[in-house]
Design a protein around this motif. Sequence first.
Motif, PDB file in Angstrom:
ATOM      1  N   ILE A 154       0.773  -1.270  -0.106  1.00  0.00           N
ATOM      2  CA  ILE A 154      -0.168  -0.083  -0.201  1.00  0.00           C
ATOM      3  C   ILE A 154       0.716   1.302   0.053  1.00  0.00           C
ATOM      4  N   HIS A 155       2.085   1.214   0.696  1.00  0.00           N
ATOM      5  CA  HIS A 155       2.976   2.359   0.429  1.00  0.00           C
ATOM      6  C   HIS A 155       3.123   3.093  -0.655  1.00  0.00           C
TER       7      HIS A 155
ATOM      8  N   ILE B 101       0.382   7.730  -6.123  1.00  0.00           N
ATOM      9  CA  ILE B 101      -1.051   8.029  -6.389  1.00  0.00           C
ATOM     10  C   ILE B 101      -1.267   9.348  -5.679  1.00  0.00           C
ATOM     11  N   VAL B 102      -0.948   9.711  -4.569  1.00  0.00           N
ATOM     12  CA  VAL B 102      -1.068  10.612  -3.577  1.00  0.00           C
ATOM     13  C   VAL B 102       0.229  11.445  -3.104  1.00  0.00           C
ATOM     14  N   ALA B 103       0.918  10.974  -2.746  1.00  0.00           N
ATOM     15  CA  ALA B 103       2.043  11.588  -1.965  1.00  0.00           C
ATOM     16  C   ALA B 103       2.982  12.249  -2.917  1.00  0.00           C
ATOM     17  N   ALA B 104       3.584  11.637  -3.948  1.00  0.00           N
ATOM     18  CA  ALA B 104       4.221  12.429  -5.153  1.00  0.00           C
ATOM     19  C   ALA B 104       3.631  13.548  -5.689  1.00  0.00           C
ATOM     20  N   PRO B 105       2.386  13.361  -6.343  1.00  0.00           N
ATOM     21  CA  PRO B 105       1.581  14.492  -6.918  1.00  0.00           C
ATOM     22  C   PRO B 105       1.492  15.858  -5.802  1.00  0.00           C
ATOM     23  N   MET B 106       0.981  15.347  -4.534  1.00  0.00           N
ATOM     24  CA  MET B 106       0.877  16.225  -3.587  1.00  0.00           C
ATOM     25  C   MET B 106       2.221  17.123  -3.288  1.00  0.00           C
TER      26      MET B 106
ATOM     27  N   PRO C 183       2.925  15.882   6.873  1.00  0.00           N
ATOM     28  CA  PRO C 183       3.347  14.737   6.274  1.00  0.00           C
ATOM     29  C   PRO C 183       3.909  14.602   4.924  1.00  0.00           C
ATOM     30  N   PHE C 184       3.560  15.770   4.264  1.00  0.00           N
ATOM     31  CA  PHE C 184       4.494  15.793   3.010  1.00  0.00           C
ATOM     32  C   PHE C 184       5.897  16.654   3.203  1.00  0.00           C
ATOM     33  N   TRP C 185       5.994  17.500   4.330  1.00  0.00           N
ATOM     34  CA  TRP C 185       7.082  18.154   4.474  1.00  0.00           C
ATOM     35  C   TRP C 185       8.316  17.210   5.116  1.00  0.00           C
ATOM     36  N   VAL C 186       7.905  16.510   5.972  1.00  0.00           N
ATOM     37  CA  VAL C 186       8.953  15.721   6.686  1.00  0.00           C
ATOM     38  C   VAL C 186       9.782  14.965   5.669  1.00  0.00           C
ATOM     39  N   PRO C 187       9.367  13.918   4.958  1.00  0.00           N
ATOM     40  CA  PRO C 187      10.303  13.360   3.814  1.00  0.00           C
ATOM     41  C   PRO C 187      11.023  14.269   3.074  1.00  0.00           C
ATOM     42  N   LEU C 188      10.669  15.736   2.847  1.00  0.00           N
ATOM     43  CA  LEU C 188      11.528  16.544   2.141  1.00  0.00           C
ATOM     44  C   LEU C 188      12.577  16.865   3.031  1.00  0.00           C
ATOM     45  N   GLN C 189      12.357  17.099   4.337  1.00  0.00           N
ATOM     46  CA  GLN C 189      13.492  17.444   5.339  1.00  0.00           C
ATOM     47  C   GLN C 189      14.320  16.220   5.763  1.00  0.00           C
ATOM     48  N   GLU C 190      13.831  14.904   5.584  1.00  0.00           N
ATOM     49  CA  GLU C 190      14.614  13.611   5.728  1.00  0.00           C
ATOM     50  C   GLU C 190      15.602  13.803   4.480  1.00  0.00           C
ATOM     51  N   GLN C 191      15.132  14.069   3.085  1.00  0.00           N
ATOM     52  CA  GLN C 191      16.000  14.111   2.163  1.00  0.00           C
ATOM     53  C   GLN C 191      17.109  14.957   2.287  1.00  0.00           C
TER      54      GLN C 191
END
Length: 438
Positions: A214-215, A221-226, A264-272
């Motif tokens: 599901i990840h 479908i959602v995370a990358a476009p958002m 939830p969308f900012w945190v992965p960018l920060q981790e990158q």
Amino acid sequence: MSRVQHFLENKLLPFATKLASQRHLAAIRDGFISFMPFLIIGSLFIIIQDFPVPGWEELQTKLFGPDFNQFIILPKRVTYDIMALYIAAAISYKLAQQYKIDAFSAALLGIASFILVTPITTTISIDGSSHLVTRVMTVGGWYGTQGLLVALIIAIVSTELFNYFIKKKLVIKMPEGVPPAVTKAFMALVPGFIILVVMLFIRFVFLQTPYEYIHEFIYQIVAAPMTALVANNLLGAIGTVFAISLLWCIGLNGGAIVNGILRPFWVPLQEQNLAAIEMGREIPNIITEQFFDLIWIGGAGATLAVVFVLIAKAKSTQYKELGKLSLAPGLFNINEPIMFGLPVVLNPLMMIPLILGPAAITIVNYFAMATHLVARPTGVIIPWTTPPIIQGFLVTGHWSGAVLQIIDILMVMAIWWPFISMMDKNKQLEEESAEEKA
């Protein structure tokens, strides 16, 4: 102006209040807020590992040995890199509290449900060949920031199911006299079993698809476009500060509402960004939550600049004293004295600079970082009460971040000055009239 005020009071305020109190958004917001201290703790160790001083890494190696650099970063590993597990528990707990059901059992079910739909395999390289390792939970990846969106969805679904079974009394009832802890544990037995069966079924269904988990489906479908359309571009950043400022115009904490949705969308960018620093690469992302920390100088609306204008330019006694009283809170990013003392809240005239100021410095800061005039946010999280300028240095790990905040303050002061001047003249006339009557 009366039409604007009527819209704010009768249209926007009821809608925004209802949105802020929506139980699922509130659970997401409160879940992230409850975990924020641990992210700050992890960030402190990141600062220790990569303190922005030339020769710092060599000094650590000389004093503590070559392995110290990876040893000191372990607290970051157990906060950032398995964050999805904590968030699944925190959101489940907060949502269960709103339903007034056993929050601890809900949190445990949230963790178990998340793990059930998440890969428990990884690939390692030995002598140049890849090997699949089963029955292992990896540090990072879907258990870290990449899995946040699935974590919050699974937390909400599992808790909603748990609440449904509890409210429908589809539970094992224990006789009177049994200790409450035992009763609660057995009440969770039937709902817990069914919830885990549902999660196992979800895992099975996705294994039959090209996504496998599901990840991957949610991400594509959602995370990358958002992330691309809203969370990680200039227009999205402008829209974010506009929404936060507009909500503050009606007295609602816009940051708590908007950040709770976008975090939830900012945190992965920060981790990158953090990962890029660890590998010695260029920081890839400008828009992270820390980018907005640089915008809110003195609190939402960058109102520390308003404090400086009041102290330096105000002629009315009330505004001059308001500036002095607001200075100490403003230095620690507390803006309520200005918001409710000037006032800015429900004041159509003040709504203009409150929105325009942050939007202007958002544009300037973005292009300053995009052109490498200013260092980009490293991804380190610092307490929101960190004073400006110091904040700019710590967020970017470079002196240019501090200079940028000074420029931002001057820009916002220039934007606010005409509006403060108009209000100050009226207030001065009111004070003179009151003195004459006295």
